[in-house]
Design an enzyme around this catalytic site. Structure first.
Site, short mmCIF file in Angstrom:
data_model
loop_
_atom_site.label_atom_id
_atom_site.label_comp_id
_atom_site.label_asym_id
_atom_site.label_seq_id
_atom_site.Cartn_x
_atom_site.Cartn_y
_atom_site.Cartn_z
N HIS A 47 0.71 -1.15 -0.17
CA HIS A 47 0.12 0.04 -0.04
C HIS A 47 0.87 1.15 -0.09
O HIS A 47 0.21 2.24 -0.57
CB HIS A 47 -1.06 -0.08 1.08
CG HIS A 47 -1.82 -1.18 1.09
ND1 HIS A 47 -2.51 -1.77 2.10
CD2 HIS A 47 -2.56 -1.60 -0.03
CE1 HIS A 47 -3.23 -2.58 1.67
NE2 HIS A 47 -3.41 -2.82 0.42
N SER A 96 -6.95 -2.23 -0.65
CA SER A 96 -6.50 -1.57 -2.02
C SER A 96 -7.52 -0.66 -2.67
O SER A 96 -7.40 0.24 -3.12
CB SER A 96 -5.82 -2.42 -2.74
OG SER A 96 -4.57 -3.08 -2.28
N GLU A 135 -13.62 -9.46 -7.48
CA GLU A 135 -13.49 -10.31 -6.18
C GLU A 135 -14.54 -11.35 -6.54
O GLU A 135 -15.84 -11.39 -6.68
CB GLU A 135 -14.04 -9.44 -4.75
CG GLU A 135 -13.94 -10.30 -3.81
CD GLU A 135 -12.69 -11.06 -3.47
OE1 GLU A 135 -12.50 -12.29 -3.45
OE2 GLU A 135 -11.57 -10.42 -3.69
N ASP A 165 -2.90 -8.63 -7.05
CA ASP A 165 -2.36 -9.42 -5.82
C ASP A 165 -2.99 -10.62 -5.45
O ASP A 165 -3.76 -10.39 -4.32
CB ASP A 165 -2.47 -8.38 -4.96
CG ASP A 165 -3.63 -7.66 -4.57
OD1 ASP A 165 -4.46 -7.67 -5.55
OD2 ASP A 165 -3.57 -7.04 -3.40
#
Length: 309
Positions: A19, A116, A134, A183
């Site tokens: 981050h 994020s 997601e 990620d």
């Protein structure tokens, strides 16, 4: 496939690295007036409670962001004493990260950690767009609910799709400016190959986009091969790249009285960027040095920063 939950790991040393780099990169990109599209291929739940059951069980935030926050922060009871103490003046990139985390909490508290998606949305302007992918059923529902509270309208889109499989449909965006963050959990070994393949396809579609990949540094061949593959992709495309790593402890299995050995948990992680913003390396170097010093768990702590292209 869906056993991984980032809530157990929110605010750990890997998040501090990821981050801090993300914020520094975004702020440089947002200096230009043209709209920016941010795509997060594995968004998670968006917001996490550091005093909740998940983060409290793992205690990882205590070895990460909670070590760096102000002494009067209402941190988890398990937060260790900081060694060495954090000075009043962290490097600008690290200070900006801590400032943003504090903005999600009441003064003197450290109960909420922004993932994020919320870090990006916090920084974006009205003309910018945010695409969040997601697949985890529970995290996707939580992300939907968290994003709804933002009342951001069409600026933020939540997609319950495979980010690896469909995120490239937004490339290139109309403004031809984008940052793509990848990620995954790397819970499956195939995530390493899929990450490299995704970046390769994205570069073909949109060669000037900024691509940021987080990955764990663990004793697995795929983990060490991924940054080499990304560097090869960047070099073949003639694009600049930046590779930052943060190590907080040894990766060796510790011995235990029963002779079984104890795995150390995540010892290190890296961020690899293709087409990084200009001057990003200079911004990150002092921040990485401070992270390595303040988040160290043993004498093996350190950092690397290389760039090329």
């Amino acid at each position: 496939m869906f056993s991984y939950r980032h809530a157990f790991h929110a605010g750990n040393h890997a998040d501090v690295l990821k981050h801090t780099v993300l914020i520094a990169a975004l702020e440089r990109l947002l200096e230009k007036d043209a709209p920016l599209t941010v795509i997060d291929t594995h968004a998670g739940a968006g917001l996490y409670r550091l005093d909740g059951d998940y983060a409290g069980t793992s205690g990882e935030a205590a070895q990460g962001v909670l070590r760096l926050l102000s002494p009067d922060a209402d941190a988890a009871p398990s937060a260790p004493a900081r060694k060495p103490p954090v000075p009043d003046e962290p490097a600008p990139a690290l200070a900006r990260y801590l400032e943003l985390v504090r903005s999600f909490n009441r003064a003197g508290q450290a109960r909420v950690y922004p993932g994020s998606p919320f870090i990006a949305q916090h920084l974006l302007r009205e003309q910018d767009k945010l695409k969040l992918y997601e697949l985890h059923p529970t995290d996707a529902r939580t992300l939907d609910a968290n994003v709804a509270q933002l009342e951001a309208g069409r600026q933020v889109a939540v997609l319950r799709e495979d980010g690896f499989g469909s995120a490239t449909k937004f490339l290139p965006p109309p403004s031809r400016r984008a940052l793509v963050l990848t990620d995954p959990s790397y819970e499956l070994k195939t995530d390493y190959a899929r990450t490299a393949a995704f970046v390769a396809e994205a570069l073909k579609r949109f060669a000037t986009g900024v691509y940021a990949v987080w990955y764990p540094i663990i004793p697995r061949p795929e983990a060490h091969e991924l940054p080499r593959r990304l560097k090869t992709l960047a070099n073949k495309a003639g694009k600049p790249w930046l590779h930052a790593t943060l190590t907080v402890k040894s990766s060796k299995i510790a011995s235990t009285p029963d002779g079984q050995g104890k795995r150390p948990g995540l010892p290190a992680s890296g961020m690899f960027l293709i087409n990084p913003p200009f001057t990003l390396a200079d911004q990150l170097r002092p921040a990485l040095a401070q992270m390595a010093a303040w988040l160290a768990q043993d004498r093996h702590a350190g950092f690397t920063l290389e760039h090329g292209g």
